[in-house]
Design a protein around this motif. Structure first.
Motif, PDB file in Angstrom:
ATOM      1  N   ASP A 226      18.976  10.817  -3.405  1.00 40.58           N
ATOM      2  CA  ASP A 226      19.196   9.713  -2.479  1.00 40.58           C
ATOM      3  C   ASP A 226      19.432   8.413  -3.252  1.00 40.58           C
ATOM      4  O   ASP A 226      20.346   7.637  -2.947  1.00 40.58           O
ATOM      5  CB  ASP A 226      17.985   9.575  -1.557  1.00 40.58           C
ATOM      6  CG  ASP A 226      18.231   8.629  -0.392  1.00 40.58           C
ATOM      7  OD1 ASP A 226      19.357   8.140  -0.245  1.00 40.58           O
ATOM      8  OD2 ASP A 226      17.286   8.375   0.362  1.00 40.58           O
ATOM      9  N   LEU A 227      18.633   8.186  -4.265  1.00 37.45           N
ATOM     10  CA  LEU A 227      18.748   6.958  -5.048  1.00 37.45           C
ATOM     11  C   LEU A 227      20.099   6.872  -5.747  1.00 37.45           C
ATOM     12  O   LEU A 227      20.702   5.791  -5.840  1.00 37.45           O
ATOM     13  CB  LEU A 227      17.609   6.894  -6.061  1.00 37.45           C
ATOM     14  CG  LEU A 227      17.374   5.587  -6.818  1.00 37.45           C
ATOM     15  CD1 LEU A 227      17.256   4.413  -5.860  1.00 37.45           C
ATOM     16  CD2 LEU A 227      16.117   5.699  -7.658  1.00 37.45           C
ATOM     17  N   LYS A 228      20.582   7.992  -6.216  1.00 35.66           N
ATOM     18  CA  LYS A 228      21.885   8.001  -6.900  1.00 35.66           C
ATOM     19  C   LYS A 228      23.042   7.778  -5.935  1.00 35.66           C
ATOM     20  O   LYS A 228      24.148   7.444  -6.355  1.00 35.66           O
ATOM     21  CB  LYS A 228      22.064   9.329  -7.639  1.00 35.66           C
ATOM     22  CG  LYS A 228      21.193   9.464  -8.887  1.00 35.66           C
ATOM     23  CD  LYS A 228      21.421  10.784  -9.599  1.00 35.66           C
ATOM     24  CE  LYS A 228      20.622  10.864 -10.890  1.00 35.66           C
ATOM     25  NZ  LYS A 228      20.806  12.172 -11.586  1.00 35.66           N
ATOM     26  N   ASN A 252       3.520   7.969  -9.297  1.00 36.40           N
ATOM     27  CA  ASN A 252       3.744   8.257 -10.713  1.00 36.40           C
ATOM     28  C   ASN A 252       4.949   9.175 -10.911  1.00 36.40           C
ATOM     29  O   ASN A 252       5.764   8.978 -11.829  1.00 36.40           O
ATOM     30  CB  ASN A 252       2.497   8.888 -11.332  1.00 36.40           C
ATOM     31  CG  ASN A 252       1.366   7.891 -11.508  1.00 36.40           C
ATOM     32  OD1 ASN A 252       1.576   6.677 -11.429  1.00 36.40           O
ATOM     33  ND2 ASN A 252       0.161   8.382 -11.725  1.00 36.40           N
ATOM     34  N   LYS A 253       5.077  10.189 -10.056  1.00 40.37           N
ATOM     35  CA  LYS A 253       6.218  11.099 -10.163  1.00 40.37           C
ATOM     36  C   LYS A 253       7.536  10.381  -9.891  1.00 40.37           C
ATOM     37  O   LYS A 253       8.533  10.608 -10.576  1.00 40.37           O
ATOM     38  CB  LYS A 253       6.043  12.270  -9.189  1.00 40.37           C
ATOM     39  CG  LYS A 253       4.962  13.261  -9.575  1.00 40.37           C
ATOM     40  CD  LYS A 253       4.821  14.351  -8.503  1.00 40.37           C
ATOM     41  CE  LYS A 253       3.706  15.326  -8.843  1.00 40.37           C
ATOM     42  NZ  LYS A 253       3.525  16.350  -7.771  1.00 40.37           N
ATOM     43  N   VAL A 254       7.544   9.529  -8.873  1.00 33.35           N
ATOM     44  CA  VAL A 254       8.759   8.774  -8.549  1.00 33.35           C
ATOM     45  C   VAL A 254       9.165   7.891  -9.721  1.00 33.35           C
ATOM     46  O   VAL A 254      10.332   7.871 -10.136  1.00 33.35           O
ATOM     47  CB  VAL A 254       8.554   7.928  -7.277  1.00 33.35           C
ATOM     48  CG1 VAL A 254       9.727   6.972  -7.068  1.00 33.35           C
ATOM     49  CG2 VAL A 254       8.374   8.816  -6.048  1.00 33.35           C
ATOM     50  N   CYS A 255       8.200   7.158 -10.259  1.00 25.53           N
ATOM     51  CA  CYS A 255       8.504   6.236 -11.355  1.00 25.53           C
ATOM     52  C   CYS A 255       8.983   6.970 -12.608  1.00 25.53           C
ATOM     53  O   CYS A 255       9.947   6.552 -13.267  1.00 25.53           O
ATOM     54  CB  CYS A 255       7.278   5.387 -11.678  1.00 25.53           C
ATOM     55  SG  CYS A 255       6.838   4.215 -10.367  1.00 25.53           S
ATOM     56  N   GLY A 260      13.176   8.684 -16.256  1.00 25.72           N
ATOM     57  CA  GLY A 260      13.789   9.846 -16.890  1.00 25.72           C
ATOM     58  C   GLY A 260      15.263   9.995 -16.573  1.00 25.72           C
ATOM     59  O   GLY A 260      16.029  10.514 -17.398  1.00 25.72           O
ATOM     60  N   ASN A 261      15.684   9.547 -15.392  1.00 23.32           N
ATOM     61  CA  ASN A 261      17.094   9.617 -15.003  1.00 23.32           C
ATOM     62  C   ASN A 261      17.862   8.352 -15.358  1.00 23.32           C
ATOM     63  O   ASN A 261      19.035   8.222 -15.002  1.00 23.32           O
ATOM     64  CB  ASN A 261      17.212   9.899 -13.504  1.00 23.32           C
ATOM     65  CG  ASN A 261      16.938  11.345 -13.146  1.00 23.32           C
ATOM     66  OD1 ASN A 261      17.843  12.166 -13.141  1.00 23.32           O
ATOM     67  ND2 ASN A 261      15.680  11.661 -12.854  1.00 23.32           N
ATOM     68  N   ASN A 262      17.159   7.419 -16.024  1.00 30.69           N
ATOM     69  CA  ASN A 262      17.791   6.180 -16.511  1.00 30.69           C
ATOM     70  C   ASN A 262      18.504   5.427 -15.381  1.00 30.69           C
ATOM     71  O   ASN A 262      19.630   4.953 -15.547  1.00 30.69           O
ATOM     72  CB  ASN A 262      18.780   6.501 -17.634  1.00 30.69           C
ATOM     73  CG  ASN A 262      19.118   5.272 -18.452  1.00 30.69           C
ATOM     74  OD1 ASN A 262      18.289   4.370 -18.632  1.00 30.69           O
ATOM     75  ND2 ASN A 262      20.342   5.204 -18.949  1.00 30.69           N
ATOM     76  N   ILE A 263      17.822   5.325 -14.230  1.00 32.23           N
ATOM     77  CA  ILE A 263      18.386   4.608 -13.093  1.00 32.23           C
ATOM     78  C   ILE A 263      17.999   3.140 -13.208  1.00 32.23           C
ATOM     79  O   ILE A 263      16.831   2.783 -13.054  1.00 32.23           O
ATOM     80  CB  ILE A 263      17.890   5.211 -11.767  1.00 32.23           C
ATOM     81  CG1 ILE A 263      18.328   6.686 -11.678  1.00 32.23           C
ATOM     82  CG2 ILE A 263      18.439   4.422 -10.582  1.00 32.23           C
ATOM     83  CD1 ILE A 263      17.773   7.415 -10.478  1.00 32.23           C
TER      84      ILE A 263
END
Length: 462
Positions: A226-228, A252-255, A260-263
């Protein structure tokens, strides 16, 4: 071949005297975009945001006459939106469309809402809305209220849905003009959702009742997808969760996934100051992921009043939480209630304002304690005969609707105005800029602010 059902989805406007934070922040109607996504394979859809002056009633009437929708769905989240929603419903019905209302307000007062609509969807709408469009009848569909001749029928409540079953919001259906309006202090903003519900039970809030006391999260995979989807030029994202920081593991998982996805985006979210004190390491990780704006409900500085509101917060935690957030480079919007205690006197509110002045709340907002349907506060005020009226025009946090023993309505309005005039936002603007640079670094500051509307927007914000 049968043509697709035609559907218009409308986000209704609210009165212009609304002074709460939504007057500063105008974000996309994500709920309608979720609804659109749920039916796009079976319907032709148009979305209109009635908050835009271009999409006024005259414009909508012409659209209805030309598009000839079979259904018009109207979102009503705030009670004082209902009058705009009713006006839209009238012209929609005149065009021959069936009107479906949904959102917080119709869900809490469905009988009243059926005076202007054909159907009310109570609670979450995605699966119910799709079933109604496919079937063409509300009979047997859980979560819907409707009229059979003059008899109001309330079908049983629907089960809460698995959030990963919900299709990504149809952001592509936004009209081009929306880029002009969706902003926060002039900075372009989009919105997304990672969870629904809240495990806390504040007396003035309906969220825990609306979601049947359940808190649910989306999977990290779906959140990142969704964020992408959000356009690259939109760097500011508002996480619209009812309480984003309710679950430490989820946050914590979201952050970690964002990092990790360099967003490279900047985020705003709701929060609780007791969570800040309890889990400062969570907020440190949020800062690393790009979270910078924190919307917190302070409500009162009296421990006794906070307890009576079932806020589960104390003054000591308020002060500690503000310091921790500032040390991590967060910008804080904190709301404070005028008349948070039924027994407040003038000297109590004067004391509240003095404490508010002494605290370094970047964007202090103020509201008059307001009882909304489906809250414990609503039931208490009604049972004690303290409700002045149910004119939904006044249910906007600016107008008193509770009868106090020691304060008049004029007193409450006076102190609301006094609060906004005397308790300043960004008391030390240059110091704030320096603090941001020190805590987040020059590259973060440039990426976050100076590439989103330039220096003018930055200065306007600070």
């Amino acid at each position: 071949m049968k043509s697709k059902t035609r559907v218009c989805l409308i986000n209704s406007d609210y009165r212009s005297d609304h002074r709460y934070i939504i007057g500063i922040l105008k974000f996309p109607p994500l709920g309608l975009e979720y609804l659109a996504a749920s039916i796009r394979d079976i319907a032709d859809i148009k979305i209109f945001d009635n908050r835009f002056p271009e999409f006024n009633l005259d414009y909508l009437k012409k659209e209805f006459d030309n598009f000839k929708p079979d259904y018009v769905g109207i979102s009503v989240n705030f009670s004082n939106q209902i009058f705009h929603a009713n006006a839209i419903a009238r012209i929609a019905r005149d065009s021959g469309a069936k009107v479906i209302m949904g959102g917080w307000h119709p869900s809490t007062v469905p009988d009243e809402s059926l005076s202007y609509s054909d159907y009310v969807i109570r609670g979450e709408g995605e699966l119910v809305f799709r079933e109604l469009i496919k079937k063409g009848s509300p009979v047997g569909i859980n979560g819907i209220s409707y009229k059979d001749n003059d008899t109001i029928i309330h079908n049983p409540d629907q089960e809460l849905i698995d959030l990963d079953q919900v299709s990504p919001p149809a952001r592509d259906l936004r009209p081009k003009i929306s880029e002009k309006y969706y902003s926060f202090f002039g900075v372009s903003v989009d919105s997304m959702e990672t969870s629904r519900g809240c495990p806390f039970r504040c007396k003035f809030c309906s969220i825990h009742n609306f979601y049947h006391h359940k808190y649910r999260t989306r999977s990290i995979k779906r959140i990142i997808e969704d964020l992408k989807q959000i356009k690259d030029y939109t760097k500011l994202v508002y996480i619209i969760d009812d309480n984003f920081t309710a679950n430490k593991n989820h946050v914590n998982k979201v952050c970690k996934a964002i990092i990790g996805n360099n967003i490279k985006k900047t985020y705003m979210s709701t929060s609780r100051l007791d969570q800040v004190v309890k889990y400062p390491e969570m907020y440190e990780l949020m800062a690393k992921a790009g979270f910078i704006f924190s919307f917190v409900g302070i409500e009162s500085f009296s421990n006794k009043t906070l307890k009576s509101l079932n806020k589960q917060l104390k003054l000591k935690q308020i002060k500690q939480g503000i310091k921790i957030l500032h040390d991590l480079g967060f910008i804080i919007q904190g709301n404070i209630m005028i008349g948070a205690d039924f027994n407040d006197k003038k000297e109590d509110i004067e004391s509240t304002l003095e404490i508010a002045k002494s605290l370094d709340i970047d964007i202090p907002t103020f509201s008059i304690l307001t009882p909304y349907p489906m809250t414990e506060l609503w039931e208490e005020v009604k049972s004690k005969g303290m409700l002045i009226n149910t004119d939904w025009h006044n249910f906007n946090w600016n107008n008193p609707v509770i009868k106090y023993p020691h304060l008049t309505s004029d007193d409450l309005k006076y102190y609301l105005e006094k609060a906004y005039s005397e308790v300043r936002s960004f008391k030390r603007p240059m110091n704030k800029l320096i603090d941001l640079l020190r805590s987040r670094g020059l590259s973060f500051f440039i990426t976050t602010f100076l590439t989103q509307g330039g220096i003018k927007s930055t200065l306007q914000f600070i």
